[in-house]
Design an enzyme around this catalytic site. Structure first.
Site, PDB file in Angstrom:
ATOM      1  N   SER A  39      34.311  59.681 136.176  1.00 19.89           N
ATOM      2  CA  SER A  39      34.708  59.661 134.764  1.00 19.89           C
ATOM      3  C   SER A  39      35.940  58.794 134.522  1.00 19.89           C
ATOM      4  O   SER A  39      36.826  59.177 133.772  1.00 19.89           O
ATOM      5  CB  SER A  39      34.992  61.102 134.322  1.00 19.89           C
ATOM      6  N   CYS A  43      36.322  50.538 130.978  1.00 23.38           N
ATOM      7  CA  CYS A  43      36.620  49.586 129.900  1.00 23.38           C
ATOM      8  C   CYS A  43      38.129  49.317 129.792  1.00 23.38           C
ATOM      9  O   CYS A  43      38.538  48.309 129.216  1.00 23.38           O
ATOM     10  CB  CYS A  43      36.095  50.106 128.566  1.00 23.38           C
ATOM     11  N   THR A 265      11.656  57.566 134.113  1.00 25.67           N
ATOM     12  CA  THR A 265      11.146  56.443 134.897  1.00 25.67           C
ATOM     13  C   THR A 265       9.643  56.641 135.088  1.00 25.67           C
ATOM     14  O   THR A 265       9.047  57.542 134.476  1.00 25.67           O
ATOM     15  CB  THR A 265      11.829  56.404 136.279  1.00 25.67           C
ATOM     16  N   ILE A 270      12.281  61.948 137.203  1.00 22.79           N
ATOM     17  CA  ILE A 270      13.452  61.101 137.460  1.00 22.79           C
ATOM     18  C   ILE A 270      13.758  60.281 136.197  1.00 22.79           C
ATOM     19  O   ILE A 270      12.879  59.593 135.662  1.00 22.79           O
ATOM     20  CB  ILE A 270      13.216  60.151 138.661  1.00 22.79           C
ATOM     21  N   TYR A 271      14.965  60.387 135.737  1.00 27.96           N
ATOM     22  CA  TYR A 271      15.420  59.654 134.552  1.00 27.96           C
ATOM     23  C   TYR A 271      16.349  58.523 134.996  1.00 27.96           C
ATOM     24  O   TYR A 271      16.993  58.616 136.047  1.00 27.96           O
ATOM     25  CB  TYR A 271      16.208  60.580 133.622  1.00 27.96           C
ATOM     26  N   TYR A 418      37.680  50.605  98.759  1.00 25.75           N
ATOM     27  CA  TYR A 418      38.516  49.445  98.395  1.00 25.75           C
ATOM     28  C   TYR A 418      39.819  49.834  97.714  1.00 25.75           C
ATOM     29  O   TYR A 418      39.834  50.607  96.775  1.00 25.75           O
ATOM     30  CB  TYR A 418      37.742  48.482  97.475  1.00 25.75           C
TER      31      TYR A 418
HETATM   32  C1  LIG Z   1      36.084  45.950 133.503  1.00 29.49           C
HETATM   33  C2  LIG Z   1      35.037  46.477 132.568  1.00 29.49           C
HETATM   34  C3  LIG Z   1      35.295  46.506 131.209  1.00 29.49           C
HETATM   35  C4  LIG Z   1      34.326  46.979 130.329  1.00 29.49           C
HETATM   36  N1  LIG Z   1      34.609  47.006 128.994  1.00 29.49           N
HETATM   37  C5  LIG Z   1      33.687  47.500 128.128  1.00 29.49           C
HETATM   38  C6  LIG Z   1      33.986  47.614 126.747  1.00 29.49           C
HETATM   39  O1  LIG Z   1      35.092  47.281 126.296  1.00 29.49           O
HETATM   40  N2  LIG Z   1      33.015  48.090 125.923  1.00 29.49           N
HETATM   41  C7  LIG Z   1      31.787  48.486 126.403  1.00 29.49           C
HETATM   42  O2  LIG Z   1      30.944  48.921 125.618  1.00 29.49           O
HETATM   43  N3  LIG Z   1      31.495  48.401 127.714  1.00 29.49           N
HETATM   44  C8  LIG Z   1      32.406  47.927 128.582  1.00 29.49           C
HETATM   45  N4  LIG Z   1      32.111  47.866 129.907  1.00 29.49           N
HETATM   46  C9  LIG Z   1      30.770  48.277 130.361  1.00 29.49           C
HETATM   47  C10 LIG Z   1      30.687  49.783 130.510  1.00 29.49           C
HETATM   48  O3  LIG Z   1      31.750  50.219 131.278  1.00 29.49           O
HETATM   49  C11 LIG Z   1      29.359  50.123 131.145  1.00 29.49           C
HETATM   50  O4  LIG Z   1      28.337  49.695 130.279  1.00 29.49           O
HETATM   51  C12 LIG Z   1      29.182  51.609 131.388  1.00 29.49           C
HETATM   52  O5  LIG Z   1      30.216  52.113 132.187  1.00 29.49           O
HETATM   53  C13 LIG Z   1      27.834  51.852 132.078  1.00 29.49           C
HETATM   54  O6  LIG Z   1      27.701  53.177 132.409  1.00 29.49           O
HETATM   55  P1  LIG Z   1      26.807  53.584 133.676  1.00 29.49           P
HETATM   56  O7  LIG Z   1      26.860  55.063 133.741  1.00 29.49           O
HETATM   57  O8  LIG Z   1      25.503  52.922 133.588  1.00 29.49           O
HETATM   58  O9  LIG Z   1      27.533  52.926 134.905  1.00 29.49           O
HETATM   59  P2  LIG Z   1      29.029  53.086 135.400  1.00 29.49           P
HETATM   60  O10 LIG Z   1      29.897  53.633 134.345  1.00 29.49           O
HETATM   61  O11 LIG Z   1      29.399  51.789 136.015  1.00 29.49           O
HETATM   62  O12 LIG Z   1      28.899  54.165 136.534  1.00 29.49           O
HETATM   63  C14 LIG Z   1      28.074  53.979 137.633  1.00 29.49           C
HETATM   64  C15 LIG Z   1      28.679  54.672 138.833  1.00 29.49           C
HETATM   65  O13 LIG Z   1      27.641  54.902 139.776  1.00 29.49           O
HETATM   66  C16 LIG Z   1      28.173  54.805 141.058  1.00 29.49           C
HETATM   67  N5  LIG Z   1      27.063  54.537 141.979  1.00 29.49           N
HETATM   68  C17 LIG Z   1      26.319  53.416 142.094  1.00 29.49           C
HETATM   69  N6  LIG Z   1      25.365  53.573 143.043  1.00 29.49           N
HETATM   70  C18 LIG Z   1      25.521  54.818 143.539  1.00 29.49           C
HETATM   71  C19 LIG Z   1      24.849  55.544 144.558  1.00 29.49           C
HETATM   72  N7  LIG Z   1      23.828  55.023 145.229  1.00 29.49           N
HETATM   73  N8  LIG Z   1      25.277  56.789 144.826  1.00 29.49           N
HETATM   74  C20 LIG Z   1      26.324  57.336 144.146  1.00 29.49           C
HETATM   75  N9  LIG Z   1      26.999  56.673 143.185  1.00 29.49           N
HETATM   76  C21 LIG Z   1      26.594  55.437 142.877  1.00 29.49           C
HETATM   77  C22 LIG Z   1      29.155  53.645 140.943  1.00 29.49           C
HETATM   78  O14 LIG Z   1      30.157  53.759 141.937  1.00 29.49           O
HETATM   79  C23 LIG Z   1      29.719  53.833 139.543  1.00 29.49           C
HETATM   80  O15 LIG Z   1      30.964  54.502 139.567  1.00 29.49           O
HETATM   81  C24 LIG Z   1      33.070  47.422 130.823  1.00 29.49           C
HETATM   82  C25 LIG Z   1      32.814  47.397 132.191  1.00 29.49           C
HETATM   83  C26 LIG Z   1      33.786  46.937 133.061  1.00 29.49           C
HETATM   84  C27 LIG Z   1      33.502  46.931 134.526  1.00 29.49           C
END
Ligand SMILES: Cc1cc2nc3c(=O)[nH]c(=O)nc-3n(C[C@H](O)[C@H](O)[C@H](O)COP(=O)(O)OP(=O)(O)OC[C@H]3O[C@@H](n4cnc5c(N)ncnc54)[C@H](O)[C@@H]3O)c2cc1C
Length: 552
Positions: A39, A43, A265, A270-271, A418
């Protein structure tokens, strides 16, 4: 009691976990997260690099302990899921160096997307930004006070990093293979951003790709060597779909995990959500990849609701995004012109350059908006905005209109809050509606900045209706100047035949075009006026002497 296992404990995964618990107090919910944190605010990472956010704790929104206390979630960090056995409904994961098994009734995959890293010798020294661990490495490098940094990739994260490295006093360059930064913008909108970067001392190498990585520099395809004591790769992300693929789950054409409207999926138990999963595009319904936090969070909630047996509203994705680049706000939603043209989809483009609020109230700032409209159905296909104030509000209103199926002319009907410090009685959003109505009803035909040459070849004369003083500061090549208020009296000075009218932003041009058409002339208005044209690649394509003459 059932067990729900979630892979990935950040945006999508943690939204799903918390919502599930709020709907179901009994089930066992296990979250397995590969990195050392859950968590976390990914961003916010670029702003930690720049020192704007100085406390790392602020990026850690929850811990496994706080999540257990509040939600009784079993969150394990440093736990990487390596296989899924669908037949026995079991996953294998590595935790503290040990391999372990865990059965599931439902499995949610939210593993995100990984930064793309080109296979170039020396790439090991290039940093990318995704996790807390990454930001710690980057911040440690930044605090050693390197003199220079090169960022490969002029997308959202690359630009945020450029601003933040600049804040740290590092001489920063952006290297981008495309001819413009921020691909979701069309080129004439991106030039505003490029000007802001240059104004703030960031060096831009556009249309130039990286060919080799040296000790403290990089070499580009043009042969230019760029100082790069610090090297950052930010050229996009690819969905983490390998785990799903090895479990035999369907992968979509875009390389993301294929899902149905409930984010299931090809295996209904599995989602997949977030950056790893494909989404349904709001404009054409096709499968798309949109790596943004809002969608990951929303899909997390939808999946939790579906598992809990609640009725859900499936959603499509518009890709609404926003970024701050120094003093500019840039925001977009839907498709841009490049994508519409590539898909052979008919569109009408409207450029507008309104003020953030009533011009007579102090502090009004200019902005540029571009609306893309289906000329047949009048559906809003896309919106882009660049400016110093009020861009976020306008893009959010239009993104909401798009979601609600409000057509472009209907933007005129929106009753928006406004008072002079906040907007105008005719808000920039309403104005886009008025312009759309005028064009779509045939009242004022327009030409685009990119069509000027073509119109001239077709026999149009260019008539600039701004004041003499404005025209002295620059106009289109070959333009005749008759200020709008003199048109009636100077009929004999008007060109013969077809007239392409231009002014500063298109508004006086609209009034002049109407007047000329009422007078019997075949007149059309240059959409967005001189402001759009002069910021467009059309102006940049002029020969150097002509450009100097144009913008004397
Ligand atoms: C630097 C940065 C800035 C960003 N800024 C913005 C923004 O300003 N606005 C916006 O809308 N979006 C932004 N994003 C994109 C946004 O953060 C992502 O779209 C969002 O976090 C995606 O959520 P997620 O749950 O798919 O993946 P994530 O939040 O990336 O989480 C995925 C997690 O899964 C873990 N993981 C992967 N594979 C495995 C595995 N096999 N087993 C266990 N754990 C695993 C990873 O370690 C990771 O922590 C930014 C991203 C980054 C990197």
């Amino acid at each position: 009691m059932k067990r729900i296992v979630i892979v990935g404990g950040v945006a999508g995964g943690m939204s799903a976990a918390a919502r599930l618990r709020r709907l179901d107090a009994q089930s066992e919910i296990v979250v397995l997260e590969k990195s050392g944190h859950v968590s976390y605010a990914n961003c916010g990472l670029p702003y930690f690099v720049g020192g704007v956010i100085s406390n790392e704790e602020a990026l850690l929104l929850q811990t496994p302990e706080s999540l257990y206390k509040r939600f009784r979630l079993d969150v394990r960090v440093g736990a990487e899921v390596i296989t899924i056995d669908r037949a026995s409904k079991t996953i294998t994961f590595i935790h503290n160096g040990e391999s372990d098994l865990l059965g599931y009734d439902k499995l949610i995959l939210s593993p995100g997307a990984a930064p793309i890293r080109p296979n170039i010798p020396g790439i090991e020294r290039a940093m990318s930004l995704r996790t807390i661990e990454d930001v710690e490495v980057m911040t440690a490098a930044v605090t050693k006070l390197p003199k220079s940094a090169a960022i490969i990739g002029g997308g959202f994260i690359g630009l945020e990093l450029a601003e933040n490295l600049h804040h740290r006093g590092i001489d920063t360059s952006i290297i981008e293979a495309q001819d413009q930064v921020l691909a979701p913008l069309d080129p004439e909108m991106a030039t505003f951003v490029e000007a802001e970067l240059r104004k703030n001392g960031v060096k831009l190498y556009l249309g130039n790709s990286l060919t080799s990585i040296n000790k403290e520099t990089v070499t580009l395809a043009s042969g230019t060597e760029v100082a790069a004591e610090l090297l950052i790769i930010s050229i996009g992300v690819r969905p983490e779909s390998a785990l799903a693929e090895s479990a035999g789950l369907a992968i979509g054409d875009r390389g993301g995990i294929a899902v149905n409207e409930f984010n299931q999926t090809s295996d209904p138990d599995i989602y997949a959500i977030g950056d790893a999963a494909e989404k349904k595009d709001a404009i054409d319904g096709s499968a798309t990849l949109i790596p943004l936090a809002n969608i990951a969070n929303r899909h997390g909630r939808i999946v939790a609701d579906h598992i809990a047996g609640k009725k859900i509203r499936p959603i499509s994705s518009q890709g609404t995004a926003i970024v701050k680049v120094f003093h500019l706000t840039i925001a977009t939603s839907g498709w841009n012109e490049k994508r519409l043209a590539a898909a052979n989809r008919p569109f009408l483009a409207i450029h507008s350059h309104p003020a953030s609020h009533a011009g007579y109230y102090p502090g009004a700032q200019g902005m540029s908006l571009k609306l893309l409209v289906d000329p047949n159905t009048h559906q809003i296909l896309g919106i882009q905005g660049v400016g110093k104030g009020g861009v976020d509000k306008r893009i959010d209103v239009i993104a909401t209109a798009m979601r609600g199926g409000i057509t472009a002319p209907e933007l005129a009907d929106l009753e928006l809050a406004y008072a002079p410090p906040f907007g105008s009685a005719k808000d920039p959003v309403n104005m886009l509606g008025y312009i759309a109505e005028n064009i779509l009803s045939g009242l004022t035909p327009t030409a685009q900045w990119s069509e000027v040459e073509e119109k001239v070849a077709q026999g149009y004369s260019i008539l600039d209706v701004r004041s003499v003083g404005e025209v002295d500061r620059g106009t289109l090549p070959g333009a005749i100047n008759i200020p709008i208020d003199e048109i009636r009296e100077r009929k004999s000075d008007l060109p013969f035949g077809k007239i392409l009218v231009t002014c500063q932003v298109g508004q006086r041009g609209h009034a002049a075009t109407r007047l000329l058409r009422e007078m019997g002339y075949n007149a059309i208005n240059l959409d967005g006026g001189y402001m759009t044209w002069s910021n467009s690649p059309a102006n940049n394509l002029l020969s150097e002497p002509l450009r100097k003459e144009v913008s004397k």
